[in-house]
Design an enzyme around this catalytic site. Structure first.
Site, PDB file in Angstrom:
ATOM      1  N   SER A 158       1.825  23.961 -59.235  1.00 55.22           N
ATOM      2  CA  SER A 158       0.688  23.967 -60.128  1.00 55.22           C
ATOM      3  C   SER A 158       0.668  22.746 -61.063  1.00 55.22           C
ATOM      4  O   SER A 158       0.465  21.632 -60.621  1.00 55.22           O
ATOM      5  CB  SER A 158       0.686  25.279 -60.905  1.00 55.22           C
ATOM      6  OG  SER A 158      -0.573  25.542 -61.447  1.00 55.22           O
ATOM      7  N   ASP A 166      -0.150   9.010 -56.764  1.00 49.19           N
ATOM      8  CA  ASP A 166      -1.381   8.304 -56.399  1.00 49.19           C
ATOM      9  C   ASP A 166      -1.505   6.965 -57.109  1.00 49.19           C
ATOM     10  O   ASP A 166      -2.016   5.994 -56.549  1.00 49.19           O
ATOM     11  CB  ASP A 166      -2.603   9.172 -56.713  1.00 49.19           C
ATOM     12  CG  ASP A 166      -2.835  10.249 -55.665  1.00 49.19           C
ATOM     13  OD1 ASP A 166      -2.003  10.361 -54.744  1.00 49.19           O
ATOM     14  OD2 ASP A 166      -3.842  10.982 -55.772  1.00 49.19           O
ATOM     15  N   LYS A 210       0.388  25.031 -54.895  1.00 53.59           N
ATOM     16  CA  LYS A 210      -0.626  25.831 -55.599  1.00 53.59           C
ATOM     17  C   LYS A 210      -1.638  24.890 -56.235  1.00 53.59           C
ATOM     18  O   LYS A 210      -1.359  24.260 -57.252  1.00 53.59           O
ATOM     19  CB  LYS A 210      -0.011  26.722 -56.665  1.00 53.59           C
ATOM     20  CG  LYS A 210      -1.075  27.559 -57.386  1.00 53.59           C
ATOM     21  CD  LYS A 210      -0.493  28.356 -58.523  1.00 53.59           C
ATOM     22  CE  LYS A 210      -1.605  29.123 -59.231  1.00 53.59           C
ATOM     23  NZ  LYS A 210      -2.538  28.222 -59.929  1.00 53.59           N
TER      24      LYS A 210
END
Length: 441
Positions: A306, A317, A331
């Site tokens: 999460s 990224d 999740k």
């Protein structure tokens, strides 16, 4: 470096809590459910299904072996509506709602484990550091097959969590299965769980270690202070930093954004997409950089879920750090807490979140840049053979300087460090040292 303004567009607070119905949520001030957003035009009521519901309720009241009152039947019906949506949506009674609120402050009663559901079984997502569960040796991935000798097969998440709750100090026995092995019992006492979400220390001169156990309301602020202290303890500058998100079950979305922002100076951190207008949000970094671009290795594993995945995904990224470890939990959904009357609430999935490059990690997880599985660190005795400097009549060094003959190893003189027993930390530290050499630091 609080960024509360980023969340003002959301009428109700959003949490990215992992798995258990009583995990983490953001600020929980009661607000009317209609403020979540403009709902689509209501469809006609399904009269046949409502008649069936009323008939079933009447049959249960008339024929069930014991009397059941209307309130119990209706609450069970509500729980059923939520529990069958997805593993993270739930109806919160007064006790559940209170525990959810307490957990954001970092103090609550329980065993100290985050749980999820897998093939109808209750699975440990991660134990929380310094709690009865972690001290008893419970590990991420353990299946809880019995709670006080009651089988968990077929229990809902809410029912299983309710069984594990109880009075502080009371003992509870969990029957666990690990890696498909033989079931074994673990007995532990319920305690007040005081979770310190951020821990930091120097591993070696120039190299810091920062662990986040879960994302609470003040975690972003604590990370900023920890980074400043690590620099201060190392004469103002670090050569490298390990950010440990292993077994971090998630927590408050705002805190995840703040932590990622400590390491980023521009660009998107995370965005959410859902069916209602207020569930679509975007969070971007500001120019301040609390980390001062220190070389970074981020540790993740199957217990990283999460909010931990939001941070790991954003740093990956933006190529801000190297992710090391094993695949994360996966999740990628966002829960909104909707307070109801009588101190009750709904925790309902309202959106999916996406990393800056548009990746949804729902049911897939984040794949590390460098896969390193956990292993046991063993050290052989350091036996040195003769060196040139040990030979009688050897020549001196032409550039000057003292000879360096072989010497007896010093045993037990050094204080134990995390990298001495944790293979993944050891590998992360070695990678940071290599980066330091190639960058000329």
């Amino acid at each position: 470096m609080p960024h509360l303004s980023r969340l003002t567009s959301l009428a109700l607070t959003i949490a990215v809590a992992c798995a258990a119905p009583a995990v983490i949520a953001a600020d929980l001030a009661p607000q009317p459910a209609r403020s979540v957003g403009t709902a689509p035009a209501a469809a006609p009521l399904p009269l046949d299904e409502l008649r069936t519901f009323a008939e079933v309720m009447d049959r249960i009241k008339a024929a069930y072996v014991e009397p059941v009152d209307d309130k119990t039947l209706l609450e069970n019906a509500i729980k059923g509506m939520l529990s069958n949506l997805d593993p993270h949506s739930a109806y919160l009674g007064p006790e559940d709602f209170q525990e959810l609120q307490e957990s954001t402050s970092g103090e609550f009663g329980g065993l100290g484990i985050e749980v999820g559901s897998e093939n109808g079984m209750i699975k440990v997502v991660s134990p929380i550091d310094d709690t009865p569960a972690s001290k008893a040796g419970i590990e991420a991935g353990d299946l809880i097959v019995k709670i006080n000798n009651q089988p968990t097969q077929g229990l809902s998440m809410t029912e299983a969590v309710d069984l594990m709750r109880g009075k502080l100090g009371e003992k509870i026995t969990l029957t666990l299965v690990r890696d498909g092995g033989t079931p074994f019992d673990v007995t532990l006492a319920r305690a007040t769980i005081q979770v310190k979400s951020v821990k930091a220390q120097l591993l070696e001169n120039g190299y810091g270690y920062l662990r986040i156990t879960q994302f609470q309301v003040k975690t972003g602020e604590e990370v900023g202070k920890a980074l400043a202290k690590l620099r201060k303890d190392n004469n103002g500058k670090l050569k490298g930093l390990i950010l440990d998100l292993r077994n971090n079950p998630g927590g408050v979305l705002q805190s995840a954004v703040e932590v990622a922002d400590h390491f980023l100076t521009k660009g998107l951190i995370v965005y959410t997409k859902g069916r209602i207008a207020n569930s679509e949000l975007r969070f971007s970094a500001d120019p301040a950089d609390a980390s001062e671009r220190v070389p970074l290795v981020v540790l993740i594993n199957g217990g990283s879920a999460s909010a931990a995945e939001i941070v790991a995904g954003a740093l990956q990224d933006h190529k801000r750090g190297i992710l090391m470890g094993t695949d994360s939990f996966g999740k990628g959904s966002v829960q909104t807490v909707l307070p109801l009357n009588n101190d009750r609430a709904l925790k309902i999935t309202t959106a999916l979140y996406y990393t800056p490059n548009g990746r949804s990690i729902q049911a897939q997880g984040i794949i590390p840049d460098v896969e390193v599985r956990q292993g046991k660190v063993t050290r052989d005795a350091d036996t040195e053979s003769f060196k040139e400097a040990d030979l009688q009549g050897h020549l001196g060094n032409g550039n000057g300087g003292a000879d360096r003959p072989s010497g007896k190893p010093v045993i037990g003189a050094r204080k134990a460090r995390p990298q001495d027993d944790d293979f993944q930390i050891s590998q992360a530290l070695s990678l940071l040292k290599g980066l330091s050499v190639t960058r000329g630091n």
